[in-house]
Design an enzyme around this catalytic site. Structure first.
Site, mmCIF file in Angstrom:
data_model
loop_
_atom_site.group_PDB
_atom_site.id
_atom_site.type_symbol
_atom_site.label_atom_id
_atom_site.label_comp_id
_atom_site.label_asym_id
_atom_site.label_seq_id
_atom_site.Cartn_x
_atom_site.Cartn_y
_atom_site.Cartn_z
ATOM 1 C CG HIS A 15 102.698 -16.999 -78.538
ATOM 2 N ND1 HIS A 15 103.926 -16.608 -78.045
ATOM 3 C CD2 HIS A 15 102.882 -18.222 -79.063
ATOM 4 C CE1 HIS A 15 104.801 -17.570 -78.261
ATOM 5 N NE2 HIS A 15 104.191 -18.572 -78.887
ATOM 6 C CG ASP B 54 107.811 -23.667 -73.831
ATOM 7 O OD1 ASP B 54 107.321 -24.640 -74.438
ATOM 8 O OD2 ASP B 54 108.066 -22.590 -74.393
ATOM 9 N NE ARG C 149 106.118 -29.458 -78.685
ATOM 10 C CZ ARG C 149 105.519 -28.257 -78.779
ATOM 11 N NH1 ARG C 149 105.898 -27.254 -78.013
ATOM 12 N NH2 ARG C 149 104.538 -28.066 -79.618
ATOM 13 C CB SER D 68 104.530 -24.671 -75.830
ATOM 14 O OG SER D 68 105.439 -23.783 -76.393
ATOM 15 C CE LYS E 23 106.513 -19.574 -75.881
ATOM 16 N NZ LYS E 23 106.790 -20.946 -76.245
HETATM 17 N N1 URA Z 1 104.525 -21.591 -80.486
HETATM 18 C C1 URA Z 1 104.969 -21.938 -79.252
HETATM 19 O O1 URA Z 1 105.437 -21.110 -78.480
HETATM 20 N N2 URA Z 1 104.887 -23.225 -78.910
HETATM 21 C C2 URA Z 1 104.365 -24.167 -79.706
HETATM 22 O O2 URA Z 1 104.313 -25.294 -79.306
HETATM 23 C C3 URA Z 1 103.917 -23.797 -80.983
HETATM 24 C C4 URA Z 1 104.000 -22.491 -81.353
#
Ligand code: URA
Length: 433
Positions: free
Chosen positions: A82, A161, A168, A183, A187
């Protein structure tokens, strides 16, 4: 408990209990907490912060808002990566087929564009027919069958999220370390992977502006993962200038396909290798980075990685012919070339200004649910450290039908993104070791 009291508490900089955080998160999903209350709380968090306990409670609350996938019947080495978000960041689109071609099962949960940064889901949806909203069982089935799947959060995976991420994005509450941590880490844990490598970006085109803050965020995510029994690794990389050469949804897919055909930009190669290297070493498939590099080069050369991308596209309903025929993409029918104003070197290429220009052309959203134009974006011809001559093309903007004012503003931003010097600028390394 009342949402208004919880917002007031954070506004006064007080510390939340786990129950208060659970109350807000559950309430948002069942409708007893309104979107506007959640956004007020997010803004209070932006100014007053969350401590490490509160950050872990929020992460856990996101995880528990949906299902947690389990791949133990497929492999004990399922990988996920990620990025905390950047401009021109198409690493996932290159990395996932590459790793899958090397025998690493990949369960990748991705997001949409956030703030000025692009999102992998939006990029993939620029492939005609490509579906990112996979059901949990289809996500798992595809990994079993072809070794990789890239999905958006389904309604069942960290739905809290998903909802908060979209809020956001349009309320200027992205760039907070605790919110990013909750966040991303939620995930990654819910996606069921056990090899997790994060790419924490810093610089003008990232949410985190300095290397020091990126290190703090990386440490926070690693510690939060450990509290929740998940080992997380992190790479820290610069996002001062866009990654690679293409920015915008269709254009980034085209650059990714070119990469897998062996035509790559060296910055993109470097970061893909770094993340692939960690993943292959943690999977016990490579003994070191040298070994990982050879493995990666081999699957590019043999065409196996490109073939894997084709399989992923086909499995997710996309038209695999895009690999050989870029005219199947929506690429902006109009072009404007931005020319160098001076002789010398490019001393700075501001990722944020480039992202703003592309967004104005239609590549990003202003508010939740807005349509984006997959064809909008730009191709960079020059990057930091390159020599330039007056009148040489620096970049080409691509767009469809947009208002003249927006087009002119985008041109101005693109021009301002470049700074020049007479002496060769020092090039800082992309990856922070
Ligand atoms: N990527 C994400 O999944 N969440 C964030 O808050 C920032 C980048």
């Amino acid at each position: 408990m009342r949402a208004v009291d919880i917002i007031q508490k954070k506004k006064e900089g007080k510390i939340h209990t786990k129950e208060e955080i659970d109350f807000l998160v559950k309430g948002l999903l069942d409708g007893t907490v309104a979107d506007y209350q959640m956004t007020a709380w997010l803004m209070a968090v932006y100014f007053k912060g969350l401590n490490e306990d509160e950050t872990a409670y929020l992460t856990e609350s996101f995880i528990n808002s949906g299902d947690i996938l389990d791949f133990s019947d497929i492999s004990d080495r399922v990988a996920d990566k990620h990025s905390t978000g950047g401009v021109g960041d198409k690493v996932t689109i290159v990395l996932i087929p590459l790793l899958a071609a090397l025998g690493v099962p990949c369960a990748k949960l991705s997001g949409r564009g956030l703030g000025y940064t692009g999102g992998t889901v939006d990029k993939l949806e620029s492939i005609p027919g490509f579906v990112c909203s996979l059901k949990d069982e289809d996500f798992k089935e595809q990994i079993k069958k072809i070794g990789a799947a890239i999905s958006a959060q389904t309604p069942n995976l960290t739905p809290a999220d998903g909802k908060i991420y979209a809020l956001r994005d349009v309320t200027a509450t992205v760039d907070n370390k605790s919110l990013i941590c909750a966040s991303v880490v939620s995930k990654k844990i819910a996606s069921g992977a056990n090899i997790i490598v994060l790419d924490v970006k810093y610089g003008c085109g990232a949410f985190i502006k300095t290397k020091e803050e990126a290190k703090e965020l990386a440490d926070l995510m690693i510690r939060t993962g450990a509290r929740l029994n998940k080992k997380i690794s992190a790479v820290i990389s610069s996002m001062e200038q866009p990654l690679g050469t293409h920015i915008g949804n269709s254009l980034e897919i085209i650059e990714s396909i070119e990469f897998l055909k062996g035509n790559y930009n060296k910055d993109l190669y470097e970061i893909v290798l770094e993340i692939a290297g960690y993943t292959l070493i943690l999977s016990n498939l490579a003994k070191d980075f040298e070994d990982a590099k050879n493995m990666m080069d081999n699957v590019i050369k043999s065409g196996a990685a490109l073939e894997k991308l084709k399989e992923i596209i086909e499995a997710q309903g996309g038209n695999p012919d895009v690999i050989g025929d870029y005219s199947l993409f929506n690429v902006g029918k109009n072009k404007i070339e931005i020319k160098a104003a001076e002789d010398g070197y490019v001393s700075k290429l501001d990722a944020l200004l480039i992202a703003k220009a592309c967004k104005l052309l239609g590549a990003g959203r202003d508010k939740k649910g807005d349509d984006i134009d997959f064809g909008a974006g730009c191709i960079l011809k020059k990057k930091t450290g390159d020599t330039v001559k007056t009148g040489e093309t620096l970049l080409t903007l691509y767009f469809n039908d947009i208002k003249d004012e927006k087009k002119e503003e985008a041109v101005q931003l693109a021009k301002c993104a470049f700074e020049y010097s007479k002496i060769k600028p020092e090039i800082l390394s992309l990856i922070c070791k």
